[in-house]
Motif scaffolding. Structure first.
Motif, short mmCIF file in Angstrom:
data_model
loop_
_atom_site.label_atom_id
_atom_site.label_comp_id
_atom_site.label_asym_id
_atom_site.label_seq_id
_atom_site.Cartn_x
_atom_site.Cartn_y
_atom_site.Cartn_z
N THR A 100 0.85 -1.19 0.00
CA THR A 100 0.00 0.00 0.00
C THR A 100 0.88 1.24 0.00
O THR A 100 1.80 1.36 0.81
N THR A 101 0.60 2.17 -0.92
CA THR A 101 1.34 3.42 -1.02
C THR A 101 0.34 4.57 -0.91
O THR A 101 -0.67 4.58 -1.59
N ILE A 102 0.64 5.53 -0.03
CA ILE A 102 -0.24 6.68 0.19
C ILE A 102 0.55 7.94 -0.14
O ILE A 102 1.66 8.14 0.38
N THR A 103 0.00 8.79 -0.99
CA THR A 103 0.70 10.00 -1.40
C THR A 103 -0.23 11.21 -1.27
O THR A 103 -1.45 11.08 -1.23
N SER A 104 0.37 12.39 -1.20
CA SER A 104 -0.40 13.65 -1.20
C SER A 104 0.55 14.78 -1.56
O SER A 104 1.76 14.58 -1.70
N ARG A 105 -0.01 15.98 -1.71
CA ARG A 105 0.83 17.13 -2.01
C ARG A 105 1.49 17.71 -0.77
O ARG A 105 2.61 18.21 -0.83
N LYS A 106 0.75 17.67 0.36
CA LYS A 106 1.27 18.23 1.61
C LYS A 106 0.94 17.28 2.75
O LYS A 106 0.04 16.46 2.66
N GLY A 107 1.65 17.45 3.87
CA GLY A 107 1.35 16.64 5.04
C GLY A 107 2.13 17.12 6.24
O GLY A 107 3.02 17.98 6.13
N SER A 108 1.81 16.56 7.39
CA SER A 108 2.52 16.88 8.62
C SER A 108 2.42 15.69 9.57
O SER A 108 1.55 14.83 9.41
N ALA A 109 3.31 15.66 10.55
CA ALA A 109 3.32 14.57 11.53
C ALA A 109 4.00 15.05 12.80
O ALA A 109 4.89 15.92 12.74
N PRO A 110 3.61 14.51 13.96
CA PRO A 110 4.33 14.84 15.19
C PRO A 110 5.71 14.18 15.18
O PRO A 110 5.97 13.26 14.39
N ASP A 111 6.59 14.65 16.04
CA ASP A 111 7.92 14.07 16.11
C ASP A 111 7.90 12.58 16.42
O ASP A 111 8.82 11.86 16.05
N SER A 112 6.87 12.13 17.13
CA SER A 112 6.79 10.71 17.47
C SER A 112 6.59 9.83 16.24
O SER A 112 6.93 8.64 16.25
N GLY A 113 6.02 10.40 15.17
CA GLY A 113 5.76 9.63 13.96
C GLY A 113 4.61 8.65 14.10
O GLY A 113 4.45 7.76 13.26
N ASP A 114 3.76 8.82 15.13
CA ASP A 114 2.66 7.87 15.34
C ASP A 114 1.58 7.99 14.26
O ASP A 114 0.86 7.03 14.00
N ALA A 116 0.27 10.58 10.55
CA ALA A 116 0.54 11.67 9.61
C ALA A 116 -0.78 12.20 9.10
O ALA A 116 -1.70 11.43 8.81
N ASP A 117 -0.91 13.52 9.03
CA ASP A 117 -2.07 14.18 8.45
C ASP A 117 -1.71 14.63 7.04
O ASP A 117 -0.76 15.40 6.85
N LEU A 118 -2.47 14.16 6.05
CA LEU A 118 -2.19 14.45 4.66
C LEU A 118 -3.26 15.37 4.09
O LEU A 118 -4.43 15.23 4.42
N PRO A 133 -8.65 -7.21 -7.21
CA PRO A 133 -7.90 -6.38 -8.17
C PRO A 133 -7.20 -5.24 -7.44
O PRO A 133 -7.45 -4.99 -6.25
N PRO A 134 -6.32 -4.50 -8.12
CA PRO A 134 -5.71 -3.33 -7.48
C PRO A 134 -6.78 -2.30 -7.13
O PRO A 134 -7.83 -2.22 -7.78
N MET A 135 -6.53 -1.54 -6.07
CA MET A 135 -7.49 -0.56 -5.58
C MET A 135 -6.83 0.82 -5.55
O MET A 135 -5.68 0.96 -5.15
N GLN A 136 -7.59 1.84 -5.98
CA GLN A 136 -7.15 3.22 -5.87
C GLN A 136 -8.24 4.03 -5.20
O GLN A 136 -9.41 3.94 -5.57
N LEU A 137 -7.85 4.82 -4.21
CA LEU A 137 -8.79 5.65 -3.47
C LEU A 137 -8.26 7.08 -3.48
O LEU A 137 -7.06 7.29 -3.29
N THR A 138 -9.14 8.05 -3.71
CA THR A 138 -8.73 9.45 -3.72
C THR A 138 -9.62 10.26 -2.78
O THR A 138 -10.82 10.01 -2.65
N THR A 139 -9.02 11.25 -2.12
CA THR A 139 -9.74 12.16 -1.24
C THR A 139 -8.86 13.40 -1.06
O THR A 139 -7.76 13.47 -1.62
N GLU A 140 -9.31 14.37 -0.29
CA GLU A 140 -8.55 15.61 -0.13
C GLU A 140 -7.80 15.69 1.20
O GLU A 140 -6.81 16.42 1.30
N THR A 141 -8.25 14.97 2.21
CA THR A 141 -7.54 14.95 3.49
C THR A 141 -7.64 13.54 4.06
O THR A 141 -8.62 12.83 3.83
N ALA A 142 -6.63 13.15 4.83
CA ALA A 142 -6.67 11.85 5.48
C ALA A 142 -5.66 11.81 6.62
O ALA A 142 -4.63 12.51 6.57
N ARG A 143 -5.98 11.01 7.63
CA ARG A 143 -5.02 10.74 8.70
C ARG A 143 -4.57 9.29 8.58
O ARG A 143 -5.41 8.39 8.49
N VAL A 144 -3.27 9.07 8.61
CA VAL A 144 -2.70 7.73 8.56
C VAL A 144 -2.15 7.41 9.95
O VAL A 144 -1.15 7.98 10.38
#
Length: 202
Positions: A100-114, A116-118, A133-144
């Motif tokens: 699974t690969t998650i990408t975005s244009r911008k993001g942030s995360a705390p120093d702990s790395g627990d 990421a907000d994309l 089959p392969p799956m693709q999902l798109t949205t504008e914001t997400a928390r990982v």
């Protein structure tokens, strides 16, 4: 060198980098207090350092690499204890799960790395398996959530797996059990399947 050994060495190096970041952040915070004669104001917008072409590794409880976080550019904000990313990429390394690969244009995360907000053009790509089959999902914001292997958003979502399409508002993906839940306003398109002379629509 095997890929697994390389990932372990990279994970160890990432831990050392994070320790170094913490020490640098502490130093700059103390210098700010000395220079201004009073504690620095929380949320100061000035970063203390940056990294180009950043790569960090996160290990699971057994010390095995579980997630790799990459970004074209990273800024560190010491008083917020957060990192800001340009074009972040989060890649799963669990060999028991589909890649699974998650990408975005911008993001942030705390120093702990627990987690990421994309933001902006968030894409979740999952490779095909023997059963899906392969799956693709798109949205504008997400928390990982990298602790609980959870991806969530309150924004509208569009998903495609093969010829099947779903859309809705709000979503939660639990990676461990391969469950995806759309929260509201769910609509789907499932093309008709043909078996012999019978045509069925799902």
């Amino acid at each position: 060198m095997s890929p697994r050994l390389f990932d372990r060495l990279a994970a160890a190096a990432s831990v050392l980098i994070l320790i170094g970041l913490g020490m640098v952040s502490y130093y700059f915070a103390k210098k700010a207090e000395q220079n201004h004669g009073a504690p620095a104001v929380e949320g100061r917008p000035d970063p203390d350092f940056f990294v180009e072409q950043m790569t960090l590794m996160r290990a699971d409880a057994n010390g095995n690499p579980s997630v790799r976080v990459e970004a074209d550019h990273m800024l560190h904000y010491p008083l917020d204890q957060r990192m800001a990313f340009t074009r972040p990429r989060i890649i799963s390394l669990d060999e028991t799960q589909p890649l699974t690969t998650i990408t975005s244009r911008k993001g942030s995360a705390p120093d702990s790395g627990d987690y990421a907000d994309l933001q902006e053009d968030v894409r979740v790509l999952r490779t095909a398996t023997a059963d899906a089959p392969p799956m693709q999902l798109t949205t504008e914001t997400a928390r990982v959530d990298m602790v609980h292997n959870l991806i969530s958003t309150a924004a509208p979502v569009q998903m495609q797996a093969g010829d099947n399409r779903l859309e809705g508002v709000g979503m939660e993906i639990r990676d461990q059990d391969h469950q995806l839940e759309l929260k509201s306003r769910v609509r789907g398109h499932f093309p008709a399947t043909t078996r012999g002379d019978d045509t069925k629509t799902r």
